[in-house]
Design a protein around this motif. Structure first.
Motif, PDB file in Angstrom:
ATOM      1  N   SER A 146       0.861  -1.186   0.000  1.00 48.06           N
ATOM      2  CA  SER A 146       0.000   0.000   0.000  1.00 48.06           C
ATOM      3  C   SER A 146       0.895   1.233   0.000  1.00 48.06           C
ATOM      4  N   THR A 147       0.474   2.225  -0.792  1.00 52.28           N
ATOM      5  CA  THR A 147       1.290   3.430  -0.961  1.00 52.28           C
ATOM      6  C   THR A 147       0.510   4.650  -0.500  1.00 52.28           C
ATOM      7  N   VAL A 148       1.226   5.637   0.000  1.00 47.20           N
ATOM      8  CA  VAL A 148       0.560   6.840   0.495  1.00 47.20           C
ATOM      9  C   VAL A 148       1.361   8.094   0.144  1.00 47.20           C
ATOM     10  N   GLY A 149       0.641   9.124  -0.240  1.00 43.92           N
ATOM     11  CA  GLY A 149       1.218  10.460  -0.399  1.00 43.92           C
ATOM     12  C   GLY A 149       0.384  11.413   0.441  1.00 43.92           C
ATOM     13  N   PRO A 150       0.872  11.824   1.609  1.00 43.23           N
ATOM     14  CA  PRO A 150       0.064  12.696   2.465  1.00 43.23           C
ATOM     15  C   PRO A 150       0.344  14.179   2.218  1.00 43.23           C
ATOM     16  N   GLU A 151      -0.692  14.930   1.878  1.00 41.09           N
ATOM     17  CA  GLU A 151      -0.541  16.383   1.710  1.00 41.09           C
ATOM     18  C   GLU A 151      -0.729  17.022   3.087  1.00 41.09           C
ATOM     19  N   GLN A 152       0.204  17.860   3.471  1.00 46.47           N
ATOM     20  CA  GLN A 152       0.226  18.376   4.848  1.00 46.47           C
ATOM     21  C   GLN A 152      -0.030  19.883   4.883  1.00 46.47           C
ATOM     22  N   ALA A 183       3.274  18.909  -0.135  1.00 42.26           N
ATOM     23  CA  ALA A 183       2.919  17.546  -0.537  1.00 42.26           C
ATOM     24  C   ALA A 183       4.167  16.806  -1.008  1.00 42.26           C
ATOM     25  N   PRO A 184       4.351  15.592  -0.513  1.00 39.89           N
ATOM     26  CA  PRO A 184       5.470  14.781  -0.992  1.00 39.89           C
ATOM     27  C   PRO A 184       5.022  13.859  -2.119  1.00 39.89           C
ATOM     28  N   ILE A 185       5.966  13.258  -2.794  1.00 43.26           N
ATOM     29  CA  ILE A 185       5.634  12.199  -3.752  1.00 43.26           C
ATOM     30  C   ILE A 185       5.373  10.931  -2.941  1.00 43.26           C
ATOM     31  N   TYR A 186       4.411  10.156  -3.369  1.00 42.60           N
ATOM     32  CA  TYR A 186       4.005   8.998  -2.564  1.00 42.60           C
ATOM     33  C   TYR A 186       5.097   7.934  -2.479  1.00 42.60           C
ATOM     34  N   THR A 187       4.989   7.145  -1.416  1.00 45.60           N
ATOM     35  CA  THR A 187       5.917   6.033  -1.223  1.00 45.60           C
ATOM     36  C   THR A 187       5.195   4.957  -0.401  1.00 45.60           C
ATOM     37  N   ASN A 220      -4.834  12.064   2.687  1.00 43.67           N
ATOM     38  CA  ASN A 220      -4.104  10.807   2.648  1.00 43.67           C
ATOM     39  C   ASN A 220      -4.406  10.110   1.318  1.00 43.67           C
ATOM     40  N   ASN A 221      -3.541  10.324   0.324  1.00 44.34           N
ATOM     41  CA  ASN A 221      -3.716   9.671  -0.983  1.00 44.34           C
ATOM     42  C   ASN A 221      -3.218   8.245  -0.869  1.00 44.34           C
ATOM     43  N   TRP A 222      -4.098   7.295  -1.163  1.00 47.34           N
ATOM     44  CA  TRP A 222      -3.789   5.896  -0.851  1.00 47.34           C
ATOM     45  C   TRP A 222      -4.060   5.008  -2.059  1.00 47.34           C
ATOM     46  N   SER A 223      -3.144   4.096  -2.302  1.00 50.39           N
ATOM     47  CA  SER A 223      -3.390   3.108  -3.355  1.00 50.39           C
ATOM     48  C   SER A 223      -2.635   1.820  -3.019  1.00 50.39           C
ATOM     49  N   ILE A 224      -2.781   0.821  -3.878  1.00 53.71           N
ATOM     50  CA  ILE A 224      -2.056  -0.433  -3.677  1.00 53.71           C
ATOM     51  C   ILE A 224      -1.407  -0.855  -4.981  1.00 53.71           C
ATOM     52  N   ALA A 276       2.809  -2.174 -10.423  1.00 52.82           N
ATOM     53  CA  ALA A 276       1.537  -1.980 -11.124  1.00 52.82           C
ATOM     54  C   ALA A 276       0.474  -1.514 -10.122  1.00 52.82           C
ATOM     55  N   ASN A 277      -0.109  -0.355 -10.391  1.00 51.53           N
ATOM     56  CA  ASN A 277      -1.107   0.223  -9.491  1.00 51.53           C
ATOM     57  C   ASN A 277      -2.449  -0.503  -9.659  1.00 51.53           C
ATOM     58  N   LEU A 278      -2.933  -1.124  -8.600  1.00 55.09           N
ATOM     59  CA  LEU A 278      -4.148  -1.939  -8.699  1.00 55.09           C
ATOM     60  C   LEU A 278      -5.415  -1.095  -8.753  1.00 55.09           C
ATOM     61  N   ASP A 321      -9.253  12.760 -12.146  1.00 50.52           N
ATOM     62  CA  ASP A 321      -9.916  13.914 -11.558  1.00 50.52           C
ATOM     63  C   ASP A 321      -8.881  14.950 -11.153  1.00 50.52           C
ATOM     64  N   THR A 322      -8.248  15.535 -12.166  1.00 44.33           N
ATOM     65  CA  THR A 322      -7.136  16.431 -11.859  1.00 44.33           C
ATOM     66  C   THR A 322      -7.599  17.751 -11.268  1.00 44.33           C
ATOM     67  N   THR A 323      -8.821  18.089 -11.535  1.00 45.37           N
ATOM     68  CA  THR A 323      -9.283  19.395 -11.075  1.00 45.37           C
ATOM     69  C   THR A 323      -9.741  19.345  -9.627  1.00 45.37           C
ATOM     70  N   ASN A 363      -6.584   7.154  -9.970  1.00 39.78           N
ATOM     71  CA  ASN A 363      -5.827   5.907  -9.792  1.00 39.78           C
ATOM     72  C   ASN A 363      -5.477   5.689  -8.328  1.00 39.78           C
ATOM     73  N   LYS A 364      -6.209   6.369  -7.452  1.00 37.76           N
ATOM     74  CA  LYS A 364      -5.977   6.258  -6.006  1.00 37.76           C
ATOM     75  C   LYS A 364      -7.190   6.820  -5.291  1.00 37.76           C
ATOM     76  N   PHE A 365      -7.294   6.565  -4.010  1.00 41.91           N
ATOM     77  CA  PHE A 365      -8.335   7.201  -3.213  1.00 41.91           C
ATOM     78  C   PHE A 365      -7.697   8.267  -2.343  1.00 41.91           C
ATOM     79  N   GLU A 366      -8.426   9.340  -2.174  1.00 43.40           N
ATOM     80  CA  GLU A 366      -7.928  10.427  -1.343  1.00 43.40           C
ATOM     81  C   GLU A 366      -8.823  10.516  -0.108  1.00 43.40           C
ATOM     82  N   PHE A 367      -8.271  10.121   1.030  1.00 51.33           N
ATOM     83  CA  PHE A 367      -9.012  10.164   2.296  1.00 51.33           C
ATOM     84  C   PHE A 367      -8.719  11.531   2.905  1.00 51.33           C
TER      85      PHE A 367
HETATM   86  P1  ADP Z   1      -3.506  16.542  -6.943  1.00 47.82           P
HETATM   87  O1  ADP Z   1      -4.245  15.970  -5.759  1.00 47.82           O
HETATM   88  O2  ADP Z   1      -3.076  17.966  -6.724  1.00 47.82           O
HETATM   89  O3  ADP Z   1      -4.207  16.315  -8.245  1.00 47.82           O
HETATM   90  P2  ADP Z   1      -1.630  14.370  -7.512  1.00 47.82           P
HETATM   91  O4  ADP Z   1      -2.690  13.603  -8.169  1.00 47.82           O
HETATM   92  O5  ADP Z   1      -0.346  14.522  -8.245  1.00 47.82           O
HETATM   93  O6  ADP Z   1      -2.098  15.816  -7.065  1.00 47.82           O
HETATM   94  O7  ADP Z   1      -1.263  13.697  -6.142  1.00 47.82           O
HETATM   95  C1  ADP Z   1      -1.536  14.135  -4.862  1.00 47.82           C
HETATM   96  C2  ADP Z   1      -0.770  13.227  -3.957  1.00 47.82           C
HETATM   97  O8  ADP Z   1      -1.132  11.883  -4.258  1.00 47.82           O
HETATM   98  C3  ADP Z   1       0.749  13.308  -4.089  1.00 47.82           C
HETATM   99  O9  ADP Z   1       1.329  13.234  -2.826  1.00 47.82           O
HETATM  100  C4  ADP Z   1       1.034  12.088  -4.909  1.00 47.82           C
HETATM  101  O10 ADP Z   1       2.359  11.609  -4.723  1.00 47.82           O
HETATM  102  C5  ADP Z   1       0.017  11.108  -4.358  1.00 47.82           C
HETATM  103  N1  ADP Z   1      -0.181   9.924  -5.205  1.00 47.82           N
HETATM  104  C6  ADP Z   1      -0.161   9.848  -6.552  1.00 47.82           C
HETATM  105  N2  ADP Z   1      -0.278   8.563  -6.952  1.00 47.82           N
HETATM  106  C7  ADP Z   1      -0.375   7.803  -5.821  1.00 47.82           C
HETATM  107  C8  ADP Z   1      -0.485   6.409  -5.553  1.00 47.82           C
HETATM  108  N3  ADP Z   1      -0.537   5.512  -6.529  1.00 47.82           N
HETATM  109  N4  ADP Z   1      -0.535   6.011  -4.271  1.00 47.82           N
HETATM  110  C9  ADP Z   1      -0.493   6.904  -3.274  1.00 47.82           C
HETATM  111  N5  ADP Z   1      -0.399   8.216  -3.464  1.00 47.82           N
HETATM  112  C10 ADP Z   1      -0.326   8.671  -4.710  1.00 47.82           C
END
Ligand code: ADP
Ligand code: MG
Length: 698
Positions: A187-193, A272-276, A320-324, A330-332, A428-430, A443-447
């Motif tokens: 599971s991967t997370v990118g938390p915007e703070q 915001a960091p890049i997810y890991t 909390n951007n979350w995916s697996i 490969a992003n599920l 949903d970039t906007t 391609n992820k859920f944003e909690f």
């Molecule tokens: P925005 O929400 O501004 O459209 P992004 O879609 O680039 O921005 O991503 C917001 C956050 O989601 C960033 O921290 C990014 O690294 C993270 N993110 C992107 N892809 C994934 C993923 N597969 N799993 C978890 N977090 C992710």
């Protein structure tokens, strides 16, 4: 900055350093532990420890610490030096595998929720090799898990690792059915703070900020966020210098700090960091919060991470951007573009939707805290009602799967899972629906319900575990289906599950009154406060869930529940006492002194000439005198409310009492004090105003 690549991770004992410094066999053995969880033997640990020590010493480091995350929500460390005495009265620098792997801090004062009596103070820390060691403040920090002598977890890392394992196991089962072989699923997370910055001088003059992290008094400033001129606005030079230093410090620590901008409220910003991986993201978010505070001090500023430092403008949260993903990355939760990817994606998506519906209570309570109660539902953050946003395209596909009616996309068609490809689902970039607590964003859920100050560990422990549970049920069912009927079985399962859990999907405005009513009609929970939410922790279904996936034992659930309740009560108690202190020692004396100046003026005017007009002074004096009397009564009411706490020995009961009676008395006191602030001359008012705080950095 042209040496960024060199600077990045320069304080981290990362893969590149290990590759360079460890003998090949040791490196390989360690990789097996990191990637597949193979046990680490002591000989390997000895070699790693020695290399780590040499690397640290070259950087002038003399001490190490097991860095852990107790239930306080912040990180803890106890420093030991590398020195070891020799026979001839000198010292050598040593660091053994044993010291790397295991520590034994005397940790009796960390919250344990009754798990450990003080006389049995021992706690153990154990190295987590999946998160790299790093250097912070001149100390070699070794990320560790923390547990009691009896093995019960006392921290936020151990259960996170367990939940990641649970999710991985169940996801692997499901993927296998689709013919996808993977050793692990991550599971991967990118938390915007989000955070606020204010000037340190202003901060020091406010005991409420010092003691509680938020303002307990303060009349609105003439200007707030209404002009929306701060959001993404140009960054002031002082803030810009701060952000630059913060980025650099984080990069050195290997934190992928990426985006920074001004937020909605004045003085509010975001990083915001890049997810890991979830585990590393959690460690990194703790480091980020710590660095945010430290670096602010270098710029004579204070970083406020409280969820609601100021009334009347937005508070701060964490997305909390979350995916697996599989071990090949490969992003599920990526829709993919072949029929079989469509089925697999829809199944994972359905698993998340089901999980959120089945465990709304857990998702709500994992973001519950005294601070976050001021945000959730308060017209800025998502409401306290948990729901899932899918957007029009995916929402349309789900509707068509449920009803069997054609999907009205670009071309009208019926979608057969596993047979057709999915129509394009635009990302949903906007960020169209910012009101949703749990949004699918391509391609992820944003909690989005998390508070800014809390650790992201618990929300991710819960997310991983509840999705593992959906996948477990899916795998149980699908493993029984004959191979030739697999597609049909998947289709049926998706259709049935989506139909059962349709109620959790909501694409409309989450802030509207109609949604509150609609959600009630759908039978969704609306747990308004922490006191309402926490008791769900110990619901039998939740205890069973955590036990089944070996994330928490029953005892561990109870201990966490106790800790959270206790923390909630303590936080509000400190706030109430701070208010009383500020009113009695500062506000009352200030308004009394101002009244005296007014009455002296009236008297002296009358001495000069009885008909000299003193109406303004008199009207003001009457108003202030009336409000002062009322302020005093509100003080007595809050005092009385606090006395009443003693009548609620049961902790859940006590939390409820704080959330109603005590908070109510606090609000009453604040209202009168804030009105007095608007009437009192500036030179008498004892604290910097909202205007001075929010616009303190020019
Ligand atoms: P925005 O929400 O501004 O459209 P992004 O879609 O680039 O921005 O991503 C917001 C956050 O989601 C960033 O921290 C990014 O690294 C993270 N993110 C992107 N892809 C994934 C993923 N597969 N799993 C978890 N977090 C992710
Ligand atoms: Mg976002």
């Amino acid at each position: 900055m042209n040496n960024l690549p060199e600077m990045f991770g320069s304080l981290v004992f990362n893969d590149a350093v290990m590759k360079e410094r460890l003998p090949k066999a040791t490196y390989k053995a360690l990789q097996r532990t990191i990637k597949n969880g193979a046990p680490l033997d002591l000989e390997v640990a000895d070699v790693v420890a020695n290399a780590m020590k040499d690397w640290a010493i070259e950087k002038g480091i003399t001490h190490y610490t097991h860095w852990f995350q107790p239930m306080t929500g912040v990180t803890a460390e106890k420093h030991d030096s590398f020195i070891s005495p020799t026979d001839n009265g000198q010292v050598i620098m040593e660091f053994s595998g044993k010291e790397l792997i295991k520590g034994e801090p005397d940790a009796s004062s960390f919250p344990s929720g009754g798990l450990r009596a003080t006389f049995e103070a021992r706690g153990y820390t154990a190295w987590d090799p999946t998160s790299y060691a790093f250097i912070k403040d001149g100390i070699l920090c070794i990320p560790t898990a923390f547990c009691s002598y009896g093995g019960e977890v006392l921290d936020k890392k151990t259960p996170l690792l367990r939940s990641m394992k649970a999710l991985s196991e169940q996801a692997i089962r499901v993927l296998k059915l689709f013919g996808v072989e993977t050793k692990s699923v991550l599971s991967t997370v990118g938390p915007e703070q989000e955070y606020f910055l204010i000037d340190e001088d202003v901060y020091r003059q406010r005991r409420d900020l010092l003691f509680t992290g938020r303002t307990l008094f303060g009349a609105r400033a003439p200007k707030g966020q209404e002009l929306e001129d701060h959001y993404f606005g140009s960054i002031k030079p002082r803030v810009s210098a701060y952000m630059e230093e913060l980025d650099q410090e984080l990069w050195k620590l290997g934190v992928l700090a990426k985006t920074k901008h001004n937020e909605v409220a004045p003085a509010q910003h975001e990083l915001a960091p890049i997810y890991t991986s979830t585990n590393v993201a959690t460690d990194h978010n703790q480091l980020t919060m710590e660095m945010m505070k430290k670096v602010a001090a270098h710029h004579h500023m204070v970083c406020l991470l409280h969820e609601k430092p100021f009334a009347g403008v937005n508070g701060s949260g964490k997305h909390n951007n979350w995916s697996i993903s599989t071990d090949s990355g490969a992003n599920l939760l990526d829709p993919g573009n072949t029929p079989s990817q469509n089925a697999q994606f829809m199944l994972f998506l359905t698993a998340v939707i089901k999980a959120v519906d089945d465990y709304q209570d857990l998702l709500r309570l994992t973001v519950a805290s005294a601070g976050n109660d001021h945000r959730l539902g308060a017209n800025e953050a998502p409401p306290a009602i948990v729901s899932v946003f899918l957007g029009d395209e995916l929402g349309g596909i789900v509707d068509s799967i449920i009803s069997g009616a054609p999907y009205k996309g670009a071309e009208e068609s019926t979608i057969q899972i596993g047979v057709d490809t999915l129509p394009d689902i635009p990302r949903d970039t906007t960020d169209r629906n910012r009101t949703s607590p749990f949004a699918f964003t391509g391609n992820k859920f944003e909690f989005r319900m998390l508070g800014s100050s809390s650790s992201i560990s618990c929300p991710n422990i819960f997310l991983n575990t509840i999705v593992a549970e959906s996948l477990r049920q899916f795998a149980d069912e699908l493993e029984k289906a004959p191979k030739e009927d697999f597609n049909a079985a998947v289709s049926q399962l998706i259709k049935r599950t989506l139909t059962e859990h349709q109620r959790i999907i909501f694409n409309g405005n989450n802030y509207s009154e109609e949604w509150v009513k609609e959600a009630e009609r759908r039978g969704l929970l609306n747990l308004k406060t922490t006191a309402d939410a926490l008791p769900y922790y110990i619901a039998e279904k939740n205890i069973q869930l955590f036990a089944r996936h070996k994330v928490f034992t029953r005892t561990e659930v109870y201990s966490r529940y106790e800790i959270l309740l206790e923390n909630y009560c303590k936080v509000i108690n400190i706030e109430a006492l701070t208010m009383l202190d500020m009113v009695k020692k500062d506000i009352l004396p200030a308004v009394i002194a101002y009244s005296r100046e007014l009455s002296d003026t009236i008297l002296s005017k009358k001495q000069i000439a009885l008909d000299l007009p003193a109406d303004a002074e008199e009207i003001l004096l009457r108003k202030i005198s009336g409000l002062t009397a009322s302020l005093y009564r509100k003080v007595e009411e809050l005092d009385a409310a606090l006395l009443g706490v003693g009548e609620h020995p049961d902790r859940a009961d006590c939390a409820k009492y704080y959330s109603t009676s005590v908070l109510y008395a606090m609000a009453g006191l604040r209202e009168v004090a804030d009105e007095l602030e608007t009437l009192t001359a500036k030179k008498y008012w004892p604290f910097p105003s909202y205007g001075e705080m929010l616009f303190s950095i020019q």
